[in-house]
Design a protein around this motif. Structure first.
Motif, mmCIF file in Angstrom:
data_model
loop_
_atom_site.group_PDB
_atom_site.id
_atom_site.type_symbol
_atom_site.label_atom_id
_atom_site.label_comp_id
_atom_site.label_asym_id
_atom_site.label_seq_id
_atom_site.Cartn_x
_atom_site.Cartn_y
_atom_site.Cartn_z
ATOM 1 N N THR A 178 0.486 12.351 11.179
ATOM 2 C CA THR A 178 -0.904 12.028 10.854
ATOM 3 C C THR A 178 -1.529 13.172 10.049
ATOM 4 O O THR A 178 -2.205 12.939 9.045
ATOM 5 C CB THR A 178 -1.704 11.807 12.161
ATOM 6 O OG1 THR A 178 -1.127 10.705 12.837
ATOM 7 C CG2 THR A 178 -3.169 11.532 11.880
ATOM 8 N N VAL A 191 -7.172 6.629 14.095
ATOM 9 C CA VAL A 191 -6.947 5.387 13.396
ATOM 10 C C VAL A 191 -7.283 4.244 14.349
ATOM 11 O O VAL A 191 -6.947 4.299 15.544
ATOM 12 C CB VAL A 191 -5.490 5.316 12.856
ATOM 13 C CG1 VAL A 191 -4.465 5.296 13.968
ATOM 14 C CG2 VAL A 191 -5.299 4.160 11.905
ATOM 15 N N GLU A 192 -8.028 3.300 13.849
ATOM 16 C CA GLU A 192 -8.443 2.121 14.634
ATOM 17 C C GLU A 192 -9.024 2.520 15.992
ATOM 18 O O GLU A 192 -8.630 1.995 17.037
ATOM 19 C CB GLU A 192 -7.267 1.160 14.802
ATOM 20 C CG GLU A 192 -6.939 0.438 13.510
ATOM 21 C CD GLU A 192 -5.585 -0.242 13.532
ATOM 22 O OE1 GLU A 192 -4.917 -0.202 14.585
ATOM 23 O OE2 GLU A 192 -5.203 -0.786 12.492
ATOM 24 N N ARG A 215 -3.881 9.699 2.554
ATOM 25 C CA ARG A 215 -3.584 8.324 2.919
ATOM 26 C C ARG A 215 -4.827 7.640 3.477
ATOM 27 O O ARG A 215 -5.533 8.197 4.310
ATOM 28 C CB ARG A 215 -2.485 8.322 3.987
ATOM 29 C CG ARG A 215 -2.117 6.959 4.509
ATOM 30 C CD ARG A 215 -1.026 6.405 3.683
ATOM 31 N NE ARG A 215 -0.912 4.985 3.774
ATOM 32 C CZ ARG A 215 0.256 4.350 3.670
ATOM 33 N NH1 ARG A 215 1.366 5.037 3.510
ATOM 34 N NH2 ARG A 215 0.299 3.054 3.713
ATOM 35 N N GLU A 216 -5.064 6.404 3.007
ATOM 36 C CA GLU A 216 -6.206 5.644 3.522
ATOM 37 C C GLU A 216 -5.926 5.129 4.923
ATOM 38 O O GLU A 216 -4.784 5.025 5.325
ATOM 39 C CB GLU A 216 -6.476 4.436 2.619
ATOM 40 C CG GLU A 216 -7.330 4.788 1.425
ATOM 41 C CD GLU A 216 -7.565 3.582 0.548
ATOM 42 O OE1 GLU A 216 -7.701 2.471 1.090
ATOM 43 O OE2 GLU A 216 -7.594 3.759 -0.675
ATOM 44 N N GLY A 217 -6.984 4.781 5.616
ATOM 45 C CA GLY A 217 -6.800 4.146 6.912
ATOM 46 C C GLY A 217 -7.062 5.075 8.085
ATOM 47 O O GLY A 217 -7.098 4.628 9.217
ATOM 48 N N TYR A 218 -7.233 6.363 7.798
ATOM 49 C CA TYR A 218 -7.562 7.293 8.876
ATOM 50 C C TYR A 218 -9.058 7.585 8.849
ATOM 51 O O TYR A 218 -9.660 7.700 7.790
ATOM 52 C CB TYR A 218 -6.790 8.618 8.728
ATOM 53 C CG TYR A 218 -5.307 8.448 8.931
ATOM 54 C CD1 TYR A 218 -4.776 8.407 10.223
ATOM 55 C CD2 TYR A 218 -4.457 8.316 7.845
ATOM 56 C CE1 TYR A 218 -3.414 8.244 10.416
ATOM 57 C CE2 TYR A 218 -3.092 8.149 8.034
ATOM 58 C CZ TYR A 218 -2.575 8.115 9.328
ATOM 59 O OH TYR A 218 -1.244 7.946 9.514
ATOM 60 N N GLU A 219 -9.604 7.705 10.018
ATOM 61 C CA GLU A 219 -11.015 8.002 10.117
ATOM 62 C C GLU A 219 -11.166 9.480 10.486
ATOM 63 O O GLU A 219 -10.609 9.912 11.503
ATOM 64 C CB GLU A 219 -11.613 7.118 11.214
ATOM 65 C CG GLU A 219 -13.097 6.940 11.111
ATOM 66 C CD GLU A 219 -13.625 6.191 12.334
ATOM 67 O OE1 GLU A 219 -14.805 6.378 12.642
ATOM 68 O OE2 GLU A 219 -12.830 5.468 12.972
ATOM 69 N N GLN A 270 -0.237 13.029 6.518
ATOM 70 C CA GLN A 270 -0.793 11.895 5.777
ATOM 71 C C GLN A 270 -2.248 12.150 5.400
ATOM 72 O O GLN A 270 -2.675 11.818 4.288
ATOM 73 C CB GLN A 270 -0.708 10.621 6.632
ATOM 74 C CG GLN A 270 0.707 10.230 7.026
ATOM 75 C CD GLN A 270 1.411 9.406 5.951
ATOM 76 O OE1 GLN A 270 0.804 8.566 5.327
ATOM 77 N NE2 GLN A 270 2.674 9.674 5.732
ATOM 78 N N GLU A 319 0.843 -1.199 0.000
ATOM 79 C CA GLU A 319 0.000 0.000 0.000
ATOM 80 C C GLU A 319 0.874 1.243 0.000
ATOM 81 O O GLU A 319 0.523 2.263 -0.572
ATOM 82 C CB GLU A 319 -0.890 0.016 1.242
ATOM 83 C CG GLU A 319 -2.098 -0.863 1.121
ATOM 84 C CD GLU A 319 -2.868 -0.904 2.422
ATOM 85 O OE1 GLU A 319 -2.762 0.044 3.217
ATOM 86 O OE2 GLU A 319 -3.580 -1.911 2.631
ATOM 87 N N ASP A 320 2.028 1.110 0.657
ATOM 88 C CA ASP A 320 2.959 2.239 0.697
ATOM 89 C C ASP A 320 3.394 2.636 -0.710
ATOM 90 O O ASP A 320 3.461 3.821 -1.035
ATOM 91 C CB ASP A 320 4.231 1.852 1.471
ATOM 92 C CG ASP A 320 3.992 1.829 2.966
ATOM 93 O OD1 ASP A 320 2.889 2.246 3.380
ATOM 94 O OD2 ASP A 320 4.899 1.391 3.688
#
Lengths: 482, 252
Positions: free
Chosen positions: B42, B11-12, B50-54, B45, A429-430
């Motif tokens: 953060t 995140v998470e 960047r994906e994965g952050y809410e 990003q 993904e990076d």
């Protein structure tokens, strides 16, 4: 230098773009296999007795054999009595057709495939033998090659015009007893390409065979025989496509290469048989035996393959390194997407002293694809100071696909050296985010990363082929990133 | 140009940004400083997509658009550039090829024609001088086998070629020795344009000796707790982050 964007723009759709069917009148044998069919093929081709006898011996041997089941591929049993073993476009008139006499529809088919057979339109530097279903429809640049003493023609023509060469070399590298598919091919092969490079001649252009399966329910069984006499050199290219059909079709070819003293053969394949649809329906079963005999001292045989098509690939281009100081190479990119399965690799059998082999295999799995590398490195007792280097890398896209490596190493000589490296990686993904952050779409990023990963293999390909291969990987991967 | 309003993100399930507000105008250089774990990276990003952050609250307006709705490649084409703290290796992909593809994507987005190989090479050669890079750099695979310093220089070199409107430099000074730091900073400074902005994220004041910011913000525990001019960074260096934290008792 072409850019990713140019490459991508070439990807018109994710459909298999060679999936069309050509309406031509064909002459076909009834389905099934028996002695009469073999007789019929042989008679159609006006073959000398030795060849018919050889076919029949192969057939009888085949009857005693069973389909190999050790490969990591799954498919329903093939009913060999349902296959049509001979199909040919009807010829206008009799006798071997020259290019001018070839059915314009066939020429059109090859134009559509990007393989124009009219010589003046050809890219300079590549001579083509086009095989349509079971027969060769035309060979370009025959005369220019003949001036150097090079024989490049269809197998059928070779049997008529150079029976002594065919008799001398046929089956010397891959005997009909070799394996199930080789035996079947030996019994029923209908055409293919033949090439002989005389002593000391460096073939001035790339030679190429383009295989096309057109008719339904037909198996394609062609045979290629290339002989490089002492001190000669030839680079040979092979391309393949087939229409999209729901049924599976069988392709069981045999390729034999023979390199005498100081001769070099470079054999490159970009294989793009119809791989089946996204649900795994249809596609070609590509069960092929390819082997080179590096017979002479200092001879060299190099296989480069880019495998993107076929539903199932069972293929192990091999080199027997018989001559002292002989060299064998195998460079492979095998891609499986959707439900494709590939079990492919190579065998390097070292017989001669100081023989050297290199194996670079790059597997790419996407979708539900299953990709296996299977390779044997065998070093016999007399092969002192033999060397092998193997590198097998696997790249995974997504988490439903699989990559498997089965290396077999047998060394019977203490002075030889064998090295094996293997890696498995996922596209990170990076990496994708890094490309995205520079403005590239995810699909472009994946194509770029995959092409980078395959670079070691692509650089072995002749220029136009390398470009073709890159584009093909792009098309084959389209939609694989979600 | 950039307006971050009350940005909450995590995140998470773990909240990292707890209401960030920040406005950057054209031509300005802003530094965001903060101790480890304060949310600096953060923020970088998230701005880059960047994906994965809410994102749980707030919004980011960039050039009048809602930035958070754009894909990362769209943000890049709109002129946002992130110089990565840890640049990623892409084996086998030639640096020149990569950069040319990126540049032409951005040009296409602006309605400009692709640069051909000759034009591209001319442009690139000129930019390489800025970063004191040799030409064989272009032939090497992207970041593969580069030293830490080379990777960071490569980031700024890419920035020089792509000419972003908003460059976000994420800990560009980390892992650089003093010579490399000077080269990189010098490159960044030469890329200052009246219409462009830079957001420099750093833990240490050291970088700001070379890249002189117009404004300094201190990020702590997911919030900007202090903003000021350059002097703030110098004070921070002298007195440490503790100094600010002690002054803001509600943070402890």
């Amino acid at each position: 230098m072409s850019t990713a964007t140019e490459t991508i723009e070439g990807f018109v759709s994710k459909e298999y773009k060679y999936g069309f069917f050509t309406e031509v009148e064909t002459e076909s044998a009834p389905p099934g296999l028996n002695e009469e069919i073999i007789q019929l093929i042989s008679t159609k081709k006006n073959e000398p007795d030795f060849l018919l006898e050889w076919r029949l011996k192969a057939y009888h041997h085949w009857l005693t054999m069973r389909e190999p089941n050790w490969a990591k591929v799954k498919y329903p049993p093939v009913d060999y009595q349902k296959i049509i073993y001979y199909s040919a476009p009807k010829r206008k008139g009799t006798g071997p057709a020259s290019l001018e006499e070839v059915d314009p529809k066939l020429l059109e088919t090859y134009e559509k495939l990007g393989i124009p057979l009219k010589e003046r339109e050809r890219l300079a530097g590549v001579a083509v033998d086009a095989v349509f279903d079971s027969v060769s429809v035309g060979t370009t640049f025959k005369e220019q090659l003949a001036a150097k003493g090079i024989i490049f023609c269809s197998f059928t023509d070779a049997v008529q015009e150079h029976p002594e060469l065919v008799k001398k070399y046929l089956g010397t590298v891959v005997p009909y007893t070799d394996n199930f598919y080789a035996a079947l091919n030996s019994a029923v092969f209908s055409d293919g390409s033949f090439c002989y490079i005389p002593k000391g001649v460096r073939c001035p252009m790339e030679l190429s065979t383009y295989f096309r399966i057109n008719a339904a329910n037909t198996g394609q069984f062609e045979r290629t025989l290339i002989i490089a006499d002492e001190g000669s050199y030839v680079s040979y290219l092979e391309g393949c496509t087939a229409p999209m059909r729901d049924e599976n079709q069988l392709h069981a070819a045999v390729v034999e290469l023979l390199a005498l003293d100081r001769a070099e053969i470079k054999y490159s394949t970009v294989q793009n048989w119809y791989p089946g649809d996204e649900n795994g329906r249809g596609g070609i079963y590509n069960f092929v035996t390819k082997r080179g005999m590096a017979k002479g001292a200092h001879s060299k045989i190099s296989w480069t393959q880019v495998e993107t098509g076929s539903a199932i690939t069972w293929k192990y281009p091999s080199v027997v390194l018989q001559g002292d100081n002989s060299v064998g190479e195998f460079y492979s990119v095998a891609l499986t997407n959707n439900y494709q399965q590939a079990d492919t690799g190579t065998k390097m059998v070292h017989v001669g002293r100081n023989s050297r082999s290199t194996i670079v295999s790059k597997g790419i799995s996407a979708g539900h694809g299953q990709n296996s590398y299977r390779g044997l490195v065998k070093i016999l007792k007399g092969a002192s100071n033999a060397r092998n280097f193997s590198q097998c890398d696997s790249l995974l896209l997504g988490n439903k696909c699989g990559a498997h490596t089965f290396p077999y190493i047998e060394v019977k000589n203490t002075s030889s050296k064998v090295e094996h490296e293997a890696t498995t990686s996922k596209i990170g993904e990076d990496q994708i985010f890094y490309c995205n952050q520079r403005g590239l779409s995810t699909q472009d990023a994946v194509n770029m990363i995959v092409n980078g990963y395959c670079k070691e293999v692509f650089k072995q390909l002749p220029m136009e082929f390398a470009v073709e291969a890159q584009k093909l990987l792009g098309v084959s991967l389209e939609g694989s990133v979600g | 140009m950039l307006e971050i309003r009350n940005l909450h993100a995590g995140v998470e399930g773990k909240t990292i940004l707890k209401g960030v507000n920040l406005t950057v105008q054209r031509g300005e250089v802003h530094a965001v400083m903060g101790p480890n774990g304060s949310g600096k990276s953060t923020l970088a990003q998230i701005l880059a997509g960047r994906e994965g952050y809410e994102i749980t609250d707030g919004e980011v307006i960039y050039e009048g658009k809602s930035l958070l709705e754009l894909d990362p490649e769209e943000r890049a084409r709109e002129g946002i550039f992130l110089a990565f703290q840890y640049p990623v290796e892409i084996p086998g992909v030639n640096s020149a090829y990569f950069l040319k593809a990126a540049l032409n994507e951005i040009r296409k987005h602006k309605g400009q024609p692709d640069l051909d190989a000759v034009e591209f090479l001319a442009l690139v050669k000129q930019k390489m001088k800025l970063l004191d890079l040799s030409e064989d750099f272009l032939k090497r695979p992207v970041n593969e086998g580069f030293s830490g310093g080379e990777k960071k220089r490569n980031e700024i070199f890419q920035m020089a070629v792509l000419e972003p409107k908003l460059a976000i430099l994420d800990e560009t000074d980390s892992g650089l020795d003093i010579d490399a730091l000077k080269i990189v900073s010098n490159g960044v400074n030469k890329l200052r344009r009246p219409g462009h902005a830079q957001l420099v994220i750093t833990h240490y004041q050291r970088l700001l000796n070379y890249i002189v910011p117009d404004f300094v913000h201190v990020l702590f525990d997911g919030r900007i707790v202090r903003s000021g001019e350059r002097q703030l960074a110098l004070e921070l260096e002298e007195r440490g982050y503790e100094w600010i934290i002690r002054q803001e008792p509600q943070l402890v």
